[in-house]
Design an enzyme around this catalytic site. Structure first.
Site, mmCIF file in Angstrom:
data_model
loop_
_atom_site.group_PDB
_atom_site.id
_atom_site.type_symbol
_atom_site.label_atom_id
_atom_site.label_comp_id
_atom_site.label_asym_id
_atom_site.label_seq_id
_atom_site.Cartn_x
_atom_site.Cartn_y
_atom_site.Cartn_z
ATOM 1 N N GLU A 87 0.820 -1.209 0.000
ATOM 2 C CA GLU A 87 0.000 0.000 0.000
ATOM 3 C C GLU A 87 0.858 1.265 0.000
ATOM 4 O OE1 GLU A 87 -2.154 -3.076 2.665
ATOM 5 O OE2 GLU A 87 -0.093 -2.470 2.250
ATOM 6 N N CYS A 113 -0.188 1.848 6.992
ATOM 7 C CA CYS A 113 -0.769 2.013 5.658
ATOM 8 C C CYS A 113 -2.091 2.770 5.699
ATOM 9 C CB CYS A 113 -0.938 0.651 5.001
ATOM 10 S SG CYS A 113 0.653 -0.160 4.686
#
Length: 142
Positions: A48, A79
């Protein structure tokens, strides 16, 4: 999600935990990455984070307004925090993460009213395939 799952399969080929992520803006894929923690010896090289970095670089801005972050595993606090900072509109993930999930399982950073930005969350898209990739990966390691 199909592209994120393809990235997750690519990660396995490189000995990485099978997690893939994609950033989509206005229906167009802006970036697609997979985990690279082991190959880069970088604890922040989550799929991510890498996808968000690539999208920001491609667009020339840190604000990814209207973006959708698609991941094969529920984003961790790092993330999910990056998604808040990037101001993504939505996070879509496949499998829940009972150990570090920060988009509804352990925490819900995308809906925390104390933060300066919130995002929508859609969970379970591609759950079975993602969970199978992770299960098979870790079974082979034991």
């Amino acid at each position: 999600m199909d592209l994120a799952l393809a990235e997750a399969r690519r990660a396995v080929e490189q000995g990485e935990v099978p997690i893939g992520a994609v950033v989509v803006i206005d229906g167009e894929v802006v970036s697609a990455r997979h985990n690279e923690r082991e190959s880069t010896a970088d604890p922040t090289a989550h799929a991510e984070i890498l996808a968000l970095r690539d999208a920001a670089a491609a667009l020339g801005t840190s604000r990814l307004d209207g973006a959708v972050l698609v991941s094969t595993l529920e984003p961790c606090p790092m993330c999910a925090g990056a998604a808040v900072m990037a101001r993504v509109a939505r996070v879509v993930f496949a499998a829940e993460d009972p150990k570090a999930g920060a988009c509804g399982t352990l925490y819900n950073l995308g809906a925390d009213p104390r933060l300066n930005h919130n995002f929508e969350v859609a969970a379970g898209v591609g759950r079975d395939e993602s969970a199978a990739l992770l299960k098979d990966f870790f079974a082979a390691r034991r």
